[in-house]
Design an enzyme around this catalytic site. Sequence first.
Site, short mmCIF file in Angstrom:
data_model
loop_
_atom_site.label_atom_id
_atom_site.label_comp_id
_atom_site.label_asym_id
_atom_site.label_seq_id
_atom_site.Cartn_x
_atom_site.Cartn_y
_atom_site.Cartn_z
N ASP A 1 -20.22 17.20 -2.53
CA ASP A 1 -21.09 16.81 -3.65
C ASP A 1 -20.69 15.38 -4.04
OD1 ASP A 1 -22.49 19.49 -4.21
OD2 ASP A 1 -20.38 20.01 -4.06
N SER B 1 -22.42 27.73 -1.12
CA SER B 1 -22.79 29.07 -1.59
C SER B 1 -24.29 29.28 -1.41
CB SER B 1 -22.42 29.23 -3.07
OG SER B 1 -21.06 28.89 -3.25
N GLY C 1 -14.89 26.22 2.19
CA GLY C 1 -14.82 24.92 1.52
C GLY C 1 -14.01 25.02 0.23
N HIS C 2 -14.35 26.06 -0.57
CA HIS C 2 -13.59 26.27 -1.82
C HIS C 2 -12.12 26.55 -1.50
CE1 HIS C 2 -17.73 27.77 -3.13
NE2 HIS C 2 -17.50 26.80 -3.99
N LEU D 1 -17.34 32.21 -3.27
CA LEU D 1 -16.41 31.29 -2.61
C LEU D 1 -16.49 31.39 -1.09
CD1 LEU D 1 -13.28 31.70 -4.93
CD2 LEU D 1 -15.21 30.12 -5.15
P1 AMP Z 1 -19.59 24.86 -6.22
O1 AMP Z 1 -19.02 26.23 -6.35
O2 AMP Z 1 -20.69 24.74 -5.24
O3 AMP Z 1 -19.90 24.23 -7.56
O4 AMP Z 1 -18.42 23.98 -5.62
C1 AMP Z 1 -17.15 23.93 -6.21
C2 AMP Z 1 -16.35 22.83 -5.58
O5 AMP Z 1 -16.21 23.09 -4.17
C3 AMP Z 1 -17.03 21.46 -5.71
O6 AMP Z 1 -16.05 20.48 -5.97
C4 AMP Z 1 -17.65 21.27 -4.34
O7 AMP Z 1 -17.82 19.92 -4.01
C5 AMP Z 1 -16.63 21.95 -3.45
N1 AMP Z 1 -17.25 22.35 -2.17
C6 AMP Z 1 -18.41 23.01 -2.02
N2 AMP Z 1 -18.71 23.14 -0.70
C7 AMP Z 1 -17.70 22.55 -0.02
C8 AMP Z 1 -17.42 22.34 1.37
N3 AMP Z 1 -18.25 22.76 2.30
N4 AMP Z 1 -16.31 21.68 1.71
C9 AMP Z 1 -15.44 21.24 0.73
N5 AMP Z 1 -15.65 21.39 -0.59
C10 AMP Z 1 -16.76 22.04 -0.96
#
Ligand code: AMP
Length: 286
Positions: free
Chosen positions: A157, A193, A43-44, A40
């Site tokens: 995404d 990540s 963003g998360h 995490l």
């Molecule tokens: P992931 O762990 O990469 O699957 O992402 C989990 C959630 O966090 C997804 O809805 C992503 O779109 C969101 N996310 C990832 N990176 C960011 C970021 N930089 N800013 C905002 N949300 C993000």
Amino acid sequence: MRKNEEKIKIIRSSLALQKNSKKMLAQGKSIGLVPTMGALHKGHVSLIKKSVKDNDITIVSIFVNPVQFGANEDFAKYPRRLLADAKLCGEAGASIVFAPQPNDMYPFPLQTFVHNPALESLYCGAYRPGHFAGVLSVVAKLFNIAAPSKAYFGEKDFQQLHLIRKMACDLNFPVKIIGAKTIREKNGLAMSSRNEYLSLEERVAAGSIYAGFLAAKKLHGQGVVSVAKLKSVVKEIIERASGKVQYVEIVNKNDLMPVRAKVLKKAVVLVACHFGKTRLIDHVEL
Ligand code: AMP
């Protein structure tokens, strides 16, 4: 230590989470879900904080979903650090971390998938066959397990968010999908990540994606509507910084269909590119 940090509960079994959510709903509590693959970052955390503000209970799922990775992708080396992640979730105010093992989520090989034939093979889908069916299927499972009334996803995404909204609408999931702005590093690089795979030089160079976006936005603001021109500006800036562009596309914001010649309505630039071996995606609204 804040109250929630003490209380953060890690649930490993989908049956246990399903039972817990049923109990919470019976008590009249609202549930927010933030699906993630862990490792995490800020963003998360921004998604978790949004959910904490809106809901009585926030569940953060941390699951590196094998079904959405291709055979030659980074499933095995994807960063995993559950305890540090759980601490962050607690600090952000979440109540529950749901961290199942693959054999809990998939006790038998999955045979039933959610597909969107119109969109799953475009853009990222063209380079990652099966990826979006894997994402939609796991999100559908998570909705059924966690029973949220709201679920939070990043605009980062962009294609994924659009597909999830469409799935929730088409299949009548009783879940409101909330999108959240992309959180960026100082040089404009979208937090991810996968940025952990980048060398220091690559991380600096990857700031060119955002620089390309700013250049395209500026041109568009000056009245340039040519799709070819706007795309080529983004591509050139990334390539000048040694990035390898997989695709640059300009799509309608509303339906994600490609804009062919001129940008005349609300449109979004989508990019996927590699810096070294690391594949990055990003988008900007023109
Ligand atoms: P992931 O762990 O990469 O699957 O992402 C989990 C959630 O966090 C997804 O809805 C992503 O779109 C969101 N996310 C990832 N990176 C960011 C970021 N930089 N800013 C905002 N949300 C993000």
